[in-house]
Scaffold this motif. Structure first.
Motif, PDB file in Angstrom:
ATOM      1  N   ASN A 123      -8.985  10.782  18.129  1.00  0.00           N
ATOM      2  CA  ASN A 123      -8.333  11.130  19.392  1.00  0.00           C
ATOM      3  C   ASN A 123      -7.441  12.354  19.177  1.00  0.00           C
ATOM      4  N   PRO A 124      -7.517  13.374  20.055  1.00  0.00           N
ATOM      5  CA  PRO A 124      -6.647  14.550  19.891  1.00  0.00           C
ATOM      6  C   PRO A 124      -5.168  14.204  19.804  1.00  0.00           C
ATOM      7  N   LYS A 125      -4.774  13.082  20.371  1.00  0.00           N
ATOM      8  CA  LYS A 125      -3.367  12.672  20.328  1.00  0.00           C
ATOM      9  C   LYS A 125      -2.889  12.471  18.896  1.00  0.00           C
ATOM     10  N   TYR A 126      -3.750  11.976  18.005  1.00  0.00           N
ATOM     11  CA  TYR A 126      -3.384  11.704  16.615  1.00  0.00           C
ATOM     12  C   TYR A 126      -3.960  12.757  15.653  1.00  0.00           C
ATOM     13  N   PRO A 136       9.445  -2.248   7.980  1.00  0.00           N
ATOM     14  CA  PRO A 136       9.246  -3.620   8.489  1.00  0.00           C
ATOM     15  C   PRO A 136       8.434  -3.619   9.770  1.00  0.00           C
ATOM     16  N   ARG A 137       7.685  -4.681   9.975  1.00  0.00           N
ATOM     17  CA  ARG A 137       6.810  -4.760  11.142  1.00  0.00           C
ATOM     18  C   ARG A 137       7.604  -4.804  12.446  1.00  0.00           C
ATOM     19  N   LYS A 138       8.735  -5.505  12.420  1.00  0.00           N
ATOM     20  CA  LYS A 138       9.517  -5.640  13.632  1.00  0.00           C
ATOM     21  C   LYS A 138      10.270  -4.360  13.976  1.00  0.00           C
ATOM     22  N   ASN A 139      10.522  -3.544  12.989  1.00  0.00           N
ATOM     23  CA  ASN A 139      11.265  -2.308  13.224  1.00  0.00           C
ATOM     24  C   ASN A 139      10.348  -1.261  13.852  1.00  0.00           C
ATOM     25  N   SER A 140      10.887  -0.466  14.724  1.00  0.00           N
ATOM     26  CA  SER A 140      10.087   0.550  15.411  1.00  0.00           C
ATOM     27  C   SER A 140      10.135   1.904  14.716  1.00  0.00           C
ATOM     28  N   TYR A 141      10.621   1.952  13.469  1.00  0.00           N
ATOM     29  CA  TYR A 141      10.759   3.238  12.767  1.00  0.00           C
ATOM     30  C   TYR A 141       9.408   3.923  12.592  1.00  0.00           C
ATOM     31  N   LEU A 142       8.432   3.182  12.095  1.00  0.00           N
ATOM     32  CA  LEU A 142       7.114   3.786  11.867  1.00  0.00           C
ATOM     33  C   LEU A 142       6.501   4.251  13.172  1.00  0.00           C
ATOM     34  N   ARG A 143       6.636   3.453  14.211  1.00  0.00           N
ATOM     35  CA  ARG A 143       6.087   3.836  15.509  1.00  0.00           C
ATOM     36  C   ARG A 143       6.789   5.083  16.058  1.00  0.00           C
ATOM     37  N   ASP A 144       8.101   5.178  15.839  1.00  0.00           N
ATOM     38  CA  ASP A 144       8.845   6.355  16.301  1.00  0.00           C
ATOM     39  C   ASP A 144       8.437   7.599  15.525  1.00  0.00           C
ATOM     40  N   GLN A 145       8.224   7.458  14.210  1.00  0.00           N
ATOM     41  CA  GLN A 145       7.818   8.598  13.401  1.00  0.00           C
ATOM     42  C   GLN A 145       6.424   9.093  13.783  1.00  0.00           C
ATOM     43  N   ILE A 146       5.541   8.167  14.087  1.00  0.00           N
ATOM     44  CA  ILE A 146       4.200   8.563  14.520  1.00  0.00           C
ATOM     45  C   ILE A 146       4.269   9.333  15.834  1.00  0.00           C
ATOM     46  N   SER A 147       5.092   8.868  16.756  1.00  0.00           N
ATOM     47  CA  SER A 147       5.228   9.556  18.048  1.00  0.00           C
ATOM     48  C   SER A 147       5.825  10.955  17.888  1.00  0.00           C
ATOM     49  N   ASN A 148       6.656  11.168  16.842  1.00  0.00           N
ATOM     50  CA  ASN A 148       7.250  12.492  16.618  1.00  0.00           C
ATOM     51  C   ASN A 148       6.201  13.522  16.209  1.00  0.00           C
ATOM     52  N   PHE A 149       5.164  13.070  15.519  1.00  0.00           N
ATOM     53  CA  PHE A 149       4.146  13.992  15.016  1.00  0.00           C
ATOM     54  C   PHE A 149       2.862  13.954  15.845  1.00  0.00           C
ATOM     55  N   GLU A 150       2.882  13.278  16.961  1.00  0.00           N
ATOM     56  CA  GLU A 150       1.697  13.244  17.814  1.00  0.00           C
ATOM     57  C   GLU A 150       1.493  14.584  18.510  1.00  0.00           C
ATOM     58  N   TYR A 151       0.234  14.909  18.708  1.00  0.00           N
ATOM     59  CA  TYR A 151      -0.123  16.121  19.447  1.00  0.00           C
ATOM     60  C   TYR A 151      -0.208  15.790  20.932  1.00  0.00           C
ATOM     61  N   LYS A 152       0.436  16.593  21.765  1.00  0.00           N
ATOM     62  CA  LYS A 152       0.467  16.346  23.208  1.00  0.00           C
ATOM     63  C   LYS A 152      -0.492  17.311  23.910  1.00  0.00           C
ATOM     64  N   PRO A 153      -1.666  16.853  24.316  1.00  0.00           N
ATOM     65  CA  PRO A 153      -2.631  17.738  24.991  1.00  0.00           C
ATOM     66  C   PRO A 153      -2.090  18.243  26.323  1.00  0.00           C
ATOM     67  N   LEU A 154      -2.509  19.447  26.686  1.00  0.00           N
ATOM     68  CA  LEU A 154      -2.087  20.046  27.952  1.00  0.00           C
ATOM     69  C   LEU A 154      -2.957  19.523  29.087  1.00  0.00           C
ATOM     70  N   SER A 155      -2.337  19.303  30.224  1.00  0.00           N
ATOM     71  CA  SER A 155      -3.087  18.898  31.406  1.00  0.00           C
ATOM     72  C   SER A 155      -3.761  20.122  32.031  1.00  0.00           C
ATOM     73  N   LEU A 156      -4.629  19.874  33.005  1.00  0.00           N
ATOM     74  CA  LEU A 156      -5.327  20.972  33.675  1.00  0.00           C
ATOM     75  C   LEU A 156      -4.345  21.889  34.392  1.00  0.00           C
ATOM     76  N   GLU A 157      -3.324  21.317  35.040  1.00  0.00           N
ATOM     77  CA  GLU A 157      -2.328  22.141  35.741  1.00  0.00           C
ATOM     78  C   GLU A 157      -1.543  23.005  34.772  1.00  0.00           C
ATOM     79  N   GLU A 158      -1.184  22.464  33.608  1.00  0.00           N
ATOM     80  CA  GLU A 158      -0.441  23.237  32.612  1.00  0.00           C
ATOM     81  C   GLU A 158      -1.294  24.365  32.038  1.00  0.00           C
ATOM     82  N   ARG A 159      -2.575  24.103  31.835  1.00  0.00           N
ATOM     83  CA  ARG A 159      -3.443  25.155  31.299  1.00  0.00           C
ATOM     84  C   ARG A 159      -3.645  26.278  32.302  1.00  0.00           C
ATOM     85  N   ILE A 160      -3.786  25.937  33.575  1.00  0.00           N
ATOM     86  CA  ILE A 160      -3.925  26.979  34.605  1.00  0.00           C
ATOM     87  C   ILE A 160      -2.647  27.811  34.697  1.00  0.00           C
ATOM     88  N   LYS A 161      -1.504  27.158  34.581  1.00  0.00           N
ATOM     89  CA  LYS A 161      -0.232  27.868  34.629  1.00  0.00           C
ATOM     90  C   LYS A 161      -0.064  28.788  33.423  1.00  0.00           C
TER      91      LYS A 161
END
Length: 435
Positions: A202-205, A244-269
């Motif tokens: 997935n382009p997101k990851y 730890p599984r209950k801690n959201s640290y790993l999930r937060d770190q993954i979200s920091n390095f995720e790629y955010k694809p541009l929407s069609l409106e953003e690409r046209i702009k």
């Protein structure tokens, strides 16, 4: 475990990028390259040791969008690499594939980055934090905006045609005077082989996967010792040793390095932002000058074309080509601004820009008082054609339209060149036309 390795690699890649940047800055601090018009071999000029440290850049596509992902609709109005990663606009225009930017050195560091397009505002940010201005840089001709930014940038034309009619392409279209980007292309071949192990990413990851491979490739060149010493100096951020599984640290770190694809409106702009004359500090001097009223009206006409959704796409495509050539020619002339008058013929010859298009661009500038032109052609018996000397009147080039309409072409007269001053050249005038 895979996610933890990717998060760890993502943290270390930024440190390796800083170390790589500092190494290039120290290595090429006082190094100069021969001029393009001299046509000297760069490898012989620098030597093998320095030549191997030159970074190469290129882009490639992973998991391109197939016709099935477009509900069997064809993308008639899309071209280039970005057409391979986005769905058709009629089905949402979502990003399906991955476009990767590669910065690599022979037997050295390699950095892969997931990008939405190949524009200067996107790739320029990655280049600026990875390669210093003092360093040479090799690429293909897909980076025309690098002219005037990296003074030691050299490019190779992969579509160069042969001078002999028996052959279509030239033999030196892959490497000319030791200029090539095969180091980046070779690493992209390894990248595609590595990603063939995954059915789809997935382009997101995508950035997490690319950081993992960048770390594995770059740590061999930098060494673990330098990475540890950099950590002691405070370059590496503190990373929790426990996930730890209950801690959201790993999930937060993954979200920091995720790629955010541009929407069609953003690409046209973003597509129209680079060709519009927006209110920038450089344009204030133009709007405040009453003598440049014709230039201001032409700037408004340019903005009207790009904002008009009914304008023909092939007209916009042609204007983009002219705009790219105009910026390249402007940067070359600006480099010689220490001279009052610049020889246009020598500048065009060194740039590789088609002469007819360059003359149309420069005459357009003279008509709008962006430059001043003096012509010695009528009084020079030694050579035929135009012999222009150009002087820049502005420090900033606005976005303009360079194509002629049918009415302008049919009503074209010699009065259109009234902005060009014809000067009498002395009989004993030397070959050098600079002043």
């Amino acid at each position: 475990m895979k996610q933890r390795i990717q998060v760890f690699s993502s943290h270390q890649v930024e440190v390796l990028r800083k170390l790589y940047y500092n190494d290039l800055k120290d290595t090429f601090k006082d190094v100069t390259l021969p001029k393009v018009e001299e046509e000297k071999d760069i490898k012989k000029h620098l030597g093998k040791k320095l030549y191997r440290k030159i970074p190469h850049i290129d882009t490639c596509v992973l998991y391109s969008a197939s016709q099935r992902s477009n509900l069997f609709r064809k993308r008639f109005r899309h071209g280039g690499l970005t057409a391979s990663i986005y769905q058709s606009d009629s089905v949402g225009g979502n990003q399906v594939g991955i476009l990767t930017s590669t910065i690599a050195t022979q037997n050295g560091c390699v950095f892969f980055d997931s990008v939405p397009d190949q524009k200067a505002n996107t790739l320029g940010v990655l280049l600026r934090k990875t390669v210093p201005y003092e360093s040479p840089l090799f690429s293909d001709e897909g980076y025309p905006w690098l002219w005037g930014i990296y003074k030691k940038h050299r490019s190779i034309n992969h579509t160069a045609h042969s001078k002999e009619k028996r052959y279509k392409f030239a033999r030196n279209r892959w490497s000319k005077l030791s200029v090539h980007n095969q180091v980046a292309e070779g690493n992209q071949r390894l990248l595609k082989s590595a990603f063939s192990a995954y059915n789809y990413v997935n382009p997101k990851y995508s950035q997490l996967y690319l950081n993992e491979l960048s770390f594995i490739k770059s740590i061999k060149a930098i060494g673990m010792d330098r990475l540890v010493s950099a950590q002691r100096e405070g370059f590496v951020p503190n990373v929790s040793r426990i996930y730890p599984r209950k801690n959201s640290y790993l999930r937060d770190q993954i979200s920091n390095f995720e790629y955010k694809p541009l929407s069609l409106e953003e690409r046209i702009k973003n597509k129209t932002a680079s060709v519009l004359n927006q209110r920038k500090p450089e344009l204030k001097l133009i709007y405040a000058n009453e003598k440049l009223s014709k230039l201001i009206s032409e700037m408004k006409r340019n903005d009207e074309l790009w904002r008009n959704p009914e304008a023909k796409y092939y007209v916009k495509l042609k204007e983009k080509q002219y705009g790219s050539l105009a910026k390249k020619l402007w940067n070359l002339l600006k480099e010689q601004k220490n001279r009052k008058w610049i020889n246009l013929n020598l500048t065009i010859k060194s740039s590789g820009i088609p002469k007819r298009r360059a003359l149309r661009i420069v005459r357009r500038w003279a008509e709008l008082k962006i430059v001043s032109i003096e012509d010695f052609s009528d009084y020079n018996a030694d050579s035929q054609g135009y012999d222009y000397l150009v002087k820049l009147n502005l420090d900033f080039l606005p976005n303009l339209l360079y194509q002629q309409s049918r009415e302008e072409f049919e009503n074209k007269t010699k009065k259109n060149n009234r902005f060009i001053k014809i000067k009498i050249r002395k009989k004993n005038h030397g070959k050098n036309s600079y002043r």
